[in-house]
Design a protein around this motif. Structure first.
Motif, PDB file in Angstrom:
ATOM      1  N   THR A 100       1.174  -1.199   0.387  1.00  0.00           N
ATOM      2  CA  THR A 100       0.524  -0.125   0.068  1.00  0.00           C
ATOM      3  C   THR A 100       0.903   1.182   0.096  1.00  0.00           C
ATOM      4  N   ALA A 101       0.255   2.456  -0.105  1.00  0.00           N
ATOM      5  CA  ALA A 101       1.067   3.690  -0.450  1.00  0.00           C
ATOM      6  C   ALA A 101       1.440   4.010   1.342  1.00  0.00           C
ATOM      7  N   ASN A 102       0.717   3.682   2.000  1.00  0.00           N
ATOM      8  CA  ASN A 102       1.238   3.649   3.446  1.00  0.00           C
ATOM      9  C   ASN A 102       2.484   3.245   3.864  1.00  0.00           C
ATOM     10  N   GLU A 103       2.425   1.799   3.425  1.00  0.00           N
ATOM     11  CA  GLU A 103       3.608   1.339   3.719  1.00  0.00           C
ATOM     12  C   GLU A 103       4.549   1.206   2.857  1.00  0.00           C
ATOM     13  N   ILE A 104       5.014   2.089   1.837  1.00  0.00           N
ATOM     14  CA  ILE A 104       5.774   2.521   1.041  1.00  0.00           C
ATOM     15  C   ILE A 104       6.169   3.166   1.358  1.00  0.00           C
ATOM     16  N   ALA A 105       4.872   4.407   2.536  1.00  0.00           N
ATOM     17  CA  ALA A 105       5.417   6.139   2.455  1.00  0.00           C
ATOM     18  C   ALA A 105       6.383   5.750   4.392  1.00  0.00           C
ATOM     19  N   GLY A 106       6.301   4.583   4.443  1.00  0.00           N
ATOM     20  CA  GLY A 106       6.420   4.848   6.044  1.00  0.00           C
ATOM     21  C   GLY A 106       8.023   3.585   5.779  1.00  0.00           C
ATOM     22  N   ALA A 107       8.546   3.466   4.074  1.00  0.00           N
ATOM     23  CA  ALA A 107       9.584   2.722   4.329  1.00  0.00           C
ATOM     24  C   ALA A 107      10.382   3.749   4.002  1.00  0.00           C
ATOM     25  N   ALA A 108       9.294   4.589   2.595  1.00  0.00           N
ATOM     26  CA  ALA A 108      10.655   5.969   2.471  1.00  0.00           C
ATOM     27  C   ALA A 108      10.872   6.995   3.732  1.00  0.00           C
ATOM     28  N   ASP A 109      10.394   7.073   5.345  1.00  0.00           N
ATOM     29  CA  ASP A 109      10.899   7.088   6.060  1.00  0.00           C
ATOM     30  C   ASP A 109      11.722   7.153   7.106  1.00  0.00           C
ATOM     31  N   THR A 110      11.552   5.337   7.003  1.00  0.00           N
ATOM     32  CA  THR A 110      12.961   4.851   7.061  1.00  0.00           C
ATOM     33  C   THR A 110      14.401   5.146   6.999  1.00  0.00           C
ATOM     34  N   LEU A 111      13.745   5.038   5.323  1.00  0.00           N
ATOM     35  CA  LEU A 111      15.282   5.343   4.673  1.00  0.00           C
ATOM     36  C   LEU A 111      16.075   6.915   5.092  1.00  0.00           C
ATOM     37  N   ALA A 112      15.248   7.527   5.389  1.00  0.00           N
ATOM     38  CA  ALA A 112      15.225   9.273   4.880  1.00  0.00           C
ATOM     39  C   ALA A 112      15.361   9.300   6.186  1.00  0.00           C
ATOM     40  N   ARG A 113      15.360   8.751   7.919  1.00  0.00           N
ATOM     41  CA  ARG A 113      15.743   8.415   8.771  1.00  0.00           C
ATOM     42  C   ARG A 113      17.592   8.174   8.808  1.00  0.00           C
ATOM     43  N   ALA A 115       8.685  -7.848  -1.401  1.00  0.00           N
ATOM     44  CA  ALA A 115       8.473  -9.218  -2.383  1.00  0.00           C
ATOM     45  C   ALA A 115       8.801 -10.230  -2.015  1.00  0.00           C
ATOM     46  N   ALA A 116       9.772 -10.282  -2.387  1.00  0.00           N
ATOM     47  CA  ALA A 116      10.053 -11.229  -3.208  1.00  0.00           C
ATOM     48  C   ALA A 116      10.911 -12.187  -2.099  1.00  0.00           C
ATOM     49  N   THR A 117      10.633 -11.702  -0.755  1.00  0.00           N
ATOM     50  CA  THR A 117      11.554 -12.386   0.448  1.00  0.00           C
ATOM     51  C   THR A 117       9.958 -12.494   2.017  1.00  0.00           C
ATOM     52  N   GLY A 118       9.038 -11.605   1.656  1.00  0.00           N
ATOM     53  CA  GLY A 118       7.385 -11.705   2.191  1.00  0.00           C
ATOM     54  C   GLY A 118       7.745 -11.050   3.351  1.00  0.00           C
ATOM     55  N   GLU A 119       8.869 -10.275   3.832  1.00  0.00           N
ATOM     56  CA  GLU A 119       8.770  -9.173   4.645  1.00  0.00           C
ATOM     57  C   GLU A 119       8.394  -7.753   4.355  1.00  0.00           C
ATOM     58  N   ASP A 120       8.204  -7.176   5.767  1.00  0.00           N
ATOM     59  CA  ASP A 120       7.573  -6.358   5.733  1.00  0.00           C
ATOM     60  C   ASP A 120       8.698  -5.042   5.176  1.00  0.00           C
ATOM     61  N   MET A 121       8.155  -3.978   5.155  1.00  0.00           N
ATOM     62  CA  MET A 121       8.602  -2.897   3.784  1.00  0.00           C
ATOM     63  C   MET A 121       9.308  -2.106   4.996  1.00  0.00           C
ATOM     64  N   ASN A 122       9.264  -2.275   6.178  1.00  0.00           N
ATOM     65  CA  ASN A 122      10.408  -1.375   7.050  1.00  0.00           C
ATOM     66  C   ASN A 122      11.686  -2.097   6.820  1.00  0.00           C
ATOM     67  N   THR A 123      11.205  -3.670   7.565  1.00  0.00           N
ATOM     68  CA  THR A 123      12.916  -4.444   7.631  1.00  0.00           C
ATOM     69  C   THR A 123      13.030  -4.306   6.225  1.00  0.00           C
TER      70      THR A 123
END
Length: 300
Positions: free
Chosen positions: A12-25, A46-54
Motif C-alpha cells: 500500500t501507499a502507506n507501507e511505501i511511505a513508511g519505508a521512505a521515512d525509514t530510508l530518510a531517517r 515482495a520476494a522475501t515475504g518480509e515487511d517494507m520497514n525491515t
C-alpha cells in the motif's frame, strides 16, 4: 513514486511511505529514493515475504556502509534475495549478519566498483555460513574476526606463522583478493585437522576464539564455497522473484487493491460513493457465481 509503487506492487501507499521515512531517517536522500532505493525495497520485501520497514533497513545499511547511490542499489536487492533464499534464513537474521561483517568488508574498497564486489562478497559469506548452520549474526562476526586477525596480526611471530601456513589475503599491491580466495586459503591451511588441532593452529596464528565457528566450517566444507556461490547467483533476481509473486490472480488482486488505494488517495471522498456502488455490484456478481453448482461453474 509512492503512488506509482502503491499501484504497481503488492504494498500500500502507506507501507511505501513508511519505508521512505525509514530510508530518510537513515540518511538516504529523496533523489536516491526516487533513483532506485524505494523500488529496491519493494522488490526485496515482495520476494522475501518480509515487511517494507525491515527491507528498508537492509537497503539503508548497504547504501550507508558501502557508499552506494540510488542507481546502484539494484544489486542490493538481487544479492539480498538470493542470499536469503539460498540459506533459508529470514531477512532479519541476514541483516544481523550483514551489519556485523559489512563495515570491515567495505573498508577494503577503493572505489564504487570494488564496493559492489565486496557487497556481493558480504552477502555470499553470510548465506554460505548460515546454510552451514550458523546464525546470521554469528556468521558475520566470526568471519570478520578471522579476516581481521589474518590481515593485521598483532605480533611479528603471528605474521611469520601466517606466512609459513601459506595464507595470503592480499595481492602484491595490497588489494584484498576477496572472500572466496580467503576461504580457499584457510581451507587449505586447516583441512584435515581435528577440532583440537584447529584450536592449536588458531593459537599459533593469533586467531581469536570468535573466529572458531567459521574456521571449523571452512576446514571441513570450505571447498564447497565456490559451487554454493555459483548456485546462489543462478537464483532469481529480486525483480524476477517479485514479478513471479505479482503474477496470477493473487497478484492481480493485490495490484487492484493498490490501484484502488491510490485512486482514493488522489481524489479523496469525492468519488467514494460511486466507487462503492461499483465494488458492491462486482461483489454481488462474484457471490452469485460462487453460489452456482460446480458443474455450472465449469461450464461458465
Amino acid at each position: 513514486t509512492i503512488g506509482t509503487l502503491g499501484k504497481d506492487t503488492v504494498f500500500t501507499a502507506n507501507e511505501i511511505a513508511g519505508a521512505a521515512d525509514t530510508l530518510a531517517r537513515a540518511g538516504v536522500g529523496v533523489d536516491d529514493q526516487v533513483g532506485g532505493a524505494l523500488k529496491t525495497v519493494s522488490d526485496i520485501a515482495a520476494a522475501t515475504g518480509e515487511d517494507m520497514n525491515t527491507s528498508a533497513g537492509v537497503v539503508a545499511d548497504a547504501m550507508a556502509i558501502f557508499g552506494l547511490s540510488g542507481d546502484q542499489v539494484a544489486d542490493v536487492a538481487d544479492l539480498t534475495v538470493q542470499a536469503v533464499n539460498s540459506s533459508k534464513i529470514g531477512l532479519g537474521e541476514y541483516a544481523a549478519g550483514f551489519r556485523n561483517l559489512a563495515p570491515m568488508m567495505a573498508g577494503f574498497a577503493s572505489d564504487s566498483e570494488e564496493a559492489i564486489t565486496l557487497l556481493d562478497d558480504t552477502g555470499q559469506v553470510i548465506s554460505f555460513f548460515t546454510a552451514q548452520g550458523l546464525k546470521g549474526a554469528d556468521a558475520g562476526l566470526s568471519f570478520s574476526r578471522m579476516i581481521q586477525n589474518l590481515a593485521t596480526p598483532s605480533t611479528e611471530a603471528y605474521a611469520e606463522a601466517i606466512d609459513a601456513a601459506g595464507i595470503s589475503l592480499f595481492d602484491a599491491e595490497g588489494n584484498f583478493l576477496g572472500a572466496e580466495h580467503a576461504i580457499n586459503e584457510v581451507t587449505d591451511a586447516f583441512a584435515g585437522l581435528t577440532d583440537q588441532q584447529i584450536l592449536e593452529k588458531m593459537d599459533q596464528l593469533g586467531i581469536g576464539a570468535e573466529a572458531l565457528d567459521v574456521l571449523q566450517i571452512a576446514a571441513k566444507n570450505g571447498d564447497q564455497y565456490g559451487e554454493f556461490v555459483k548456485m546462489m547467483e543462478e537464483g532469481n533476481t529480486a525483480a524476477e522473484a517479485s514479478a513471479i509473486l505479482m503474477g496470477g490472480l493473487g497478484g492481480a488482486m493485490e495490484s487492484l487493491s493498490g490501484s484502488m488505494e491510490e485512486v482514493m488517495r488522489q481524489v479523496g471522498n469525492t468519488l467514494l460513493a460511486p466507487l462503492e456502488g461499483v465494488v458492491r455490484a462486482i461483489t454481488s456478481v462474484v457471490n452469485a457465481f460462487l453460489s452456482l453448482p460446480p458443474s455450472v461453474m465449469q461450464a461458465v
